[in-house]
Design a protein around this motif. Structure first.
Motif, short mmCIF file in Angstrom:
data_model
loop_
_atom_site.label_atom_id
_atom_site.label_comp_id
_atom_site.label_asym_id
_atom_site.label_seq_id
_atom_site.Cartn_x
_atom_site.Cartn_y
_atom_site.Cartn_z
N ARG A 55 0.83 -1.21 0.00
CA ARG A 55 0.00 0.00 0.00
C ARG A 55 0.86 1.26 0.00
NH1 ARG A 55 -2.69 -2.88 4.17
NH2 ARG A 55 -1.91 -1.36 5.67
N VAL A 56 1.92 1.25 0.82
CA VAL A 56 2.82 2.40 0.86
C VAL A 56 3.52 2.56 -0.49
CG1 VAL A 56 4.94 3.30 1.91
CG2 VAL A 56 3.14 2.35 3.36
N GLY A 57 3.93 1.45 -1.10
CA GLY A 57 4.59 1.49 -2.41
C GLY A 57 3.68 2.06 -3.48
N ALA A 58 2.42 1.68 -3.46
CA ALA A 58 1.47 2.20 -4.45
C ALA A 58 1.25 3.70 -4.27
CB ALA A 58 0.14 1.46 -4.35
N ASP A 108 7.59 1.56 -11.14
CA ASP A 108 7.27 0.79 -9.94
C ASP A 108 8.05 1.34 -8.76
OD1 ASP A 108 6.03 -1.18 -8.44
OD2 ASP A 108 7.51 -2.71 -8.92
N VAL A 109 7.55 1.05 -7.55
CA VAL A 109 8.25 1.40 -6.32
C VAL A 109 8.22 0.18 -5.42
CG1 VAL A 109 8.26 2.87 -4.27
CG2 VAL A 109 7.62 3.84 -6.48
N GLU A 110 9.39 -0.23 -4.96
CA GLU A 110 9.50 -1.36 -4.02
C GLU A 110 9.97 -0.81 -2.69
OE1 GLU A 110 12.23 -4.05 -5.80
OE2 GLU A 110 10.84 -4.65 -7.37
N VAL A 111 9.25 -1.12 -1.62
CA VAL A 111 9.57 -0.62 -0.29
C VAL A 111 10.03 -1.79 0.57
CG1 VAL A 111 8.67 0.64 1.70
CG2 VAL A 111 7.78 1.13 -0.57
N THR A 112 11.09 -1.58 1.36
CA THR A 112 11.55 -2.62 2.28
C THR A 112 10.53 -2.81 3.40
OG1 THR A 112 12.82 -1.01 3.57
CG2 THR A 112 13.98 -2.19 1.80
N ARG A 113 10.58 -3.94 4.06
CA ARG A 113 9.61 -4.26 5.11
C ARG A 113 9.64 -3.26 6.26
NH1 ARG A 113 9.33 -10.14 7.25
NH2 ARG A 113 7.64 -9.12 8.33
N ASP A 114 10.83 -2.74 6.58
CA ASP A 114 10.91 -1.79 7.68
C ASP A 114 10.63 -0.35 7.24
OD1 ASP A 114 13.18 -1.35 6.21
OD2 ASP A 114 14.58 -1.71 7.86
N LEU A 115 10.28 -0.16 5.97
CA LEU A 115 9.93 1.13 5.37
C LEU A 115 11.08 2.15 5.46
CD1 LEU A 115 6.26 1.53 6.67
CD2 LEU A 115 7.02 0.65 4.47
#
Length: 124
Positions: free
Chosen positions: A11-14, A40-47
């Motif tokens: 959701r944060v990536g979108a 595209d945007v890929e976010v790490t798990r810890d943001l």
């Protein structure tokens, strides 16, 4: 409890993709950067980090575009912190997405190998 269909990072990536897309479009227009867009945007798990994949209209100018966007990353991050409701906006790193180029190359190769002789043989 219902299962979540999307992870928070998705959701944060979108949301980041939408916001960064408008920022990149404005930067291309205002700073005279090579024409590019966010794919595209890929976010790490810890943001903590967000990898922003960009495509360039002219692949020859891709390195120049990515370098300029990485230099503008801090400015983008400040702007995102004012626009988004996140406790901490991730660090941005821009990378070139060559999947479009690879797809075009594969399509070109397939067109070269298309069986032209079969089309000629069906004219009987």
């Amino acid at each position: 409890m219902p299962s979540r269909d999307f992870k928070r990072t998705d959701r944060v990536g979108a949301e980041l993709r939408r916001e960064i897309g408008t920022l990149v479009h404005a930067a291309v227009r205002d700073h005279g950067l090579p024409s590019c867009s966010v794919s595209d945007v890929e976010v790490t798990r810890d943001l903590d980090w967000a990898t922003v994949w960009v495509t360039a209209l002219l692949p020859a100018q891709s390195k120049e575009a990515v370098k300029a966007l990485n230099e503008l990353g801090g400015e983008f991050r400040r702007s995102l912190s004012r626009q988004m409701r996140l406790r901490r906006v991730p660090e941005l790193r821009f990378k070139y997405d060559d999947s479009v180029d690879k797809g075009e190359r594969i399509e070109h190769l397939l067109r070269q190998d298309s069986p032209q002789s079969e089309a000629d043989g069906n004219e009987d």
